[in-house]
Scaffold this motif. Structure first.
Motif, PDB file in Angstrom:
ATOM      1  N   PRO A  46       0.807  -1.227   0.000  1.00  0.00           N
ATOM      2  CA  PRO A  46       0.000   0.000   0.000  1.00  0.00           C
ATOM      3  C   PRO A  46       0.835   1.269   0.000  1.00  0.00           C
ATOM      4  O   PRO A  46       0.393   2.302  -0.506  1.00  0.00           O
ATOM      5  CB  PRO A  46      -0.816  -0.136   1.295  1.00  0.00           C
ATOM      6  CG  PRO A  46      -0.867  -1.602   1.558  1.00  0.00           C
ATOM      7  CD  PRO A  46       0.415  -2.163   1.044  1.00  0.00           C
ATOM      8  N   GLY A  47       2.072   1.230   0.531  1.00  0.00           N
ATOM      9  CA  GLY A  47       2.895   2.427   0.586  1.00  0.00           C
ATOM     10  C   GLY A  47       3.387   2.897  -0.765  1.00  0.00           C
ATOM     11  O   GLY A  47       3.816   4.040  -0.897  1.00  0.00           O
ATOM     12  N   ASP A  48       3.373   2.041  -1.776  1.00  0.00           N
ATOM     13  CA  ASP A  48       3.891   2.428  -3.081  1.00  0.00           C
ATOM     14  C   ASP A  48       2.741   2.732  -4.029  1.00  0.00           C
ATOM     15  O   ASP A  48       2.354   1.916  -4.859  1.00  0.00           O
ATOM     16  CB  ASP A  48       4.795   1.347  -3.674  1.00  0.00           C
ATOM     17  CG  ASP A  48       5.715   1.924  -4.745  1.00  0.00           C
ATOM     18  OD1 ASP A  48       6.931   1.753  -4.638  1.00  0.00           O
ATOM     19  OD2 ASP A  48       5.190   2.556  -5.683  1.00  0.00           O
ATOM     20  N   ARG A  49       2.234   3.896  -3.929  1.00  0.00           N
ATOM     21  CA  ARG A  49       1.089   4.288  -4.743  1.00  0.00           C
ATOM     22  C   ARG A  49       1.484   4.449  -6.203  1.00  0.00           C
ATOM     23  O   ARG A  49       0.663   4.211  -7.095  1.00  0.00           O
ATOM     24  CB  ARG A  49       0.501   5.587  -4.198  1.00  0.00           C
ATOM     25  CG  ARG A  49      -0.744   6.028  -4.938  1.00  0.00           C
ATOM     26  CD  ARG A  49      -1.424   7.170  -4.238  1.00  0.00           C
ATOM     27  NE  ARG A  49      -2.635   7.557  -4.938  1.00  0.00           N
ATOM     28  CZ  ARG A  49      -3.491   8.473  -4.490  1.00  0.00           C
ATOM     29  NH1 ARG A  49      -3.261   9.076  -3.341  1.00  0.00           N
ATOM     30  NH2 ARG A  49      -4.563   8.771  -5.192  1.00  0.00           N
ATOM     31  N   LEU A  50       2.721   4.833  -6.464  1.00  0.00           N
ATOM     32  CA  LEU A  50       3.159   5.070  -7.828  1.00  0.00           C
ATOM     33  C   LEU A  50       3.008   3.813  -8.682  1.00  0.00           C
ATOM     34  O   LEU A  50       2.445   3.846  -9.768  1.00  0.00           O
ATOM     35  CB  LEU A  50       4.609   5.556  -7.822  1.00  0.00           C
ATOM     36  CG  LEU A  50       5.233   5.973  -9.143  1.00  0.00           C
ATOM     37  CD1 LEU A  50       6.303   7.033  -8.907  1.00  0.00           C
ATOM     38  CD2 LEU A  50       5.842   4.784  -9.868  1.00  0.00           C
ATOM     39  N   VAL A  51       3.507   2.680  -8.174  1.00  0.00           N
ATOM     40  CA  VAL A  51       3.410   1.433  -8.929  1.00  0.00           C
ATOM     41  C   VAL A  51       1.957   1.019  -9.080  1.00  0.00           C
ATOM     42  O   VAL A  51       1.524   0.565 -10.139  1.00  0.00           O
ATOM     43  CB  VAL A  51       4.241   0.326  -8.253  1.00  0.00           C
ATOM     44  CG1 VAL A  51       4.118  -0.984  -9.024  1.00  0.00           C
ATOM     45  CG2 VAL A  51       5.698   0.731  -8.159  1.00  0.00           C
ATOM     46  N   ARG A  52       1.180   1.186  -8.028  1.00  0.00           N
ATOM     47  CA  ARG A  52      -0.236   0.822  -8.087  1.00  0.00           C
ATOM     48  C   ARG A  52      -0.971   1.644  -9.143  1.00  0.00           C
ATOM     49  O   ARG A  52      -1.747   1.119  -9.936  1.00  0.00           O
ATOM     50  CB  ARG A  52      -0.871   1.018  -6.712  1.00  0.00           C
ATOM     51  CG  ARG A  52      -2.327   0.585  -6.637  1.00  0.00           C
ATOM     52  CD  ARG A  52      -2.828   0.543  -5.204  1.00  0.00           C
ATOM     53  NE  ARG A  52      -2.784   1.844  -4.558  1.00  0.00           N
ATOM     54  CZ  ARG A  52      -1.977   2.161  -3.543  1.00  0.00           C
ATOM     55  NH1 ARG A  52      -1.121   1.270  -3.087  1.00  0.00           N
ATOM     56  NH2 ARG A  52      -2.011   3.359  -3.006  1.00  0.00           N
ATOM     57  N   ASP A  53      -0.688   2.953  -9.174  1.00  0.00           N
ATOM     58  CA  ASP A  53      -1.348   3.807 -10.158  1.00  0.00           C
ATOM     59  C   ASP A  53      -0.912   3.467 -11.582  1.00  0.00           C
ATOM     60  O   ASP A  53      -1.727   3.484 -12.513  1.00  0.00           O
ATOM     61  CB  ASP A  53      -1.050   5.279  -9.866  1.00  0.00           C
ATOM     62  CG  ASP A  53      -1.770   5.777  -8.608  1.00  0.00           C
ATOM     63  OD1 ASP A  53      -2.648   5.042  -8.118  1.00  0.00           O
ATOM     64  OD2 ASP A  53      -1.438   6.877  -8.140  1.00  0.00           O
ATOM     65  N   LEU A  54       0.358   3.148 -11.761  1.00  0.00           N
ATOM     66  CA  LEU A  54       0.829   2.774 -13.084  1.00  0.00           C
ATOM     67  C   LEU A  54       0.196   1.468 -13.551  1.00  0.00           C
ATOM     68  O   LEU A  54      -0.097   1.299 -14.738  1.00  0.00           O
ATOM     69  CB  LEU A  54       2.355   2.663 -13.103  1.00  0.00           C
ATOM     70  CG  LEU A  54       3.121   3.979 -13.181  1.00  0.00           C
ATOM     71  CD1 LEU A  54       4.622   3.720 -13.155  1.00  0.00           C
ATOM     72  CD2 LEU A  54       2.740   4.778 -14.427  1.00  0.00           C
ATOM     73  N   ASN A  55      -0.001   0.533 -12.641  1.00  0.00           N
ATOM     74  CA  ASN A  55      -0.693  -0.708 -13.001  1.00  0.00           C
ATOM     75  C   ASN A  55      -2.050  -0.415 -13.620  1.00  0.00           C
ATOM     76  O   ASN A  55      -2.426  -0.959 -14.657  1.00  0.00           O
ATOM     77  CB  ASN A  55      -0.897  -1.593 -11.770  1.00  0.00           C
ATOM     78  CG  ASN A  55       0.331  -2.397 -11.432  1.00  0.00           C
ATOM     79  OD1 ASN A  55       1.290  -2.443 -12.184  1.00  0.00           O
ATOM     80  ND2 ASN A  55       0.298  -3.042 -10.282  1.00  0.00           N
TER      81      ASN A  55
END
Length: 334
Positions: free
Chosen positions: A213-222
């Protein structure tokens, strides 16, 4: 006219309400597409009457299982947080075992597979269940071949599915088996779902398995990748969108997804293309354009690399094989 196929859904206290709603909702929609409804759906509970779902919402109208007489077309056992006590109930397990003898086929959704195993209905069979509970099922029932990967599995006349919404994929597959792909696609469109996923698609793919959950950047890119398959998804473009360097983006993907940005994009593109090939009649060049491949020839090579088969073969098959290599596909530990 043919009699409706009689489907009995077995529920119990703390069942997952979606495990009931997905199959019953899909079958209800199928009924609206035929002059004579193809399915008659019933709810059964051990004592008859209502049970409480794990969300606290009551499921009413259930008939007493001991009063149900065959023949049945499909016996479907749901899962949920209450699967443990349910599988430990001799009375409930005995009724499932009895009803299976008067059913053409038996199915389980999610952790409903535990009840089939307790009833001895899947000994020596290959089954699946929710990925989080698969190790427990394998440990408690070594006589059962548990495969946590696929979203649903057919072994003879027994069908099992993975977690929760895979019940919808399983039900669409049953509808297609019974009445052909046109009805299944019509139901999928009414449900506003992405047709239905091939059985051997992994329950948790790289793009459904959220990063920490702390890595929003990767989640948003997904999410961006999945929504813009035909766009520029080069590492440089993704890095620019995220506001980081290409080198830093590569480090993030390696850390959180176990692969490179380019391989991640290619994997999700070929998976989406396989869905469209399997569930639509679009020509391969149109699918290639929609999913971000330069040409039909490029897509054909991607299918060969990823699945070991051509698009024509994928289109003819009911189920698709898993990818040849699992690179980039991470299954979180339970």
């Amino acid at each position: 006219m043919a009699e409706p196929r009689r489907v009995l859904i077995v529920a119990y206290d703390d069942a997952q309400i979606l495990d009931v709603a997905c199959p019953s909702g899909a079958l209800d929609i199928a009924n609206h597409y035929r002059p004579t409804p193809p399915y008659a759906v019933e709810l059964g509970t051990l004592g008859g009457g209502a049970v409480r779902s794990s969300s606290g919402i009551g499921l009413g109208g259930g008939q007493r299982l001991a009063d149900v007489r065959g023949p049945l077309d499909t016996l479907l056992v749901v899962g949920g947080l209450g699967h443990g006590p349910a599988a430990a109930s001799p009375a409930l397990v005995a009724q499932i075992r009895r009803l299976a003898t008067v059913s053409r086929r038996v199915a389980a959704v999610c952790t409903g597979t535990f009840l089939l195993a307790a009833a001895g209905l899947v000994n020596g069979r290959r089954v699946t269940t929710h990925w989080r509970f698969a190790p427990q099922l394998a440990a408690e029932h070594p006589e059962v071949a548990v495969d946590p990967g696929p979203i649903h599995i057919r072994d003879g006349d027994v069908y099992t599915s993975g977690g929760v919404t895979s019940a919808l994929d399983l039900t669409l597959a049953l509808i297609e088996d019974d009445h052909g792909p046109t009805l299944a696609r019509n139901v999928a469109r009414e449900l506003v779902t992405y047709l239905h996923r091939p059985a051997d698609q992994a329950q948790i793919s790289m793009f459904l398995s959220a990063p920490p959950p702390g890595d929003r950047l990767v989640r948003d890119l997904n999410g961006y990748i999945a929504a813009h398959l035909a766009g520029d998804l080069s590492p440089a473009a993704l890095a620019a969108r995220a506001g980081v360097s290409t080198r830093h983006l590569t480090r993030l993907f390696a850390e959180h997804l176990g692969t490179t940005p380019a391989r991640a994009v290619r994997a999700v593109r070929v998976e989406a293309a396989a869905h469209l090939t399997r569930a639509s009649r679009l020509p391969l060049d149109a699918i290639a354009r929609r999913c971000g491949f330069a040409s039909a020839a490029t897509l054909r090579q991607a299918f060969l690399d990823h699945y070991g088969m051509t698009g024509d073969t994928i289109r003819r098959m009911t189920d698709m094989p898993r990818p040849r290599a699992a690179a980039g596909r991470q299954t979180p530990a339970p």
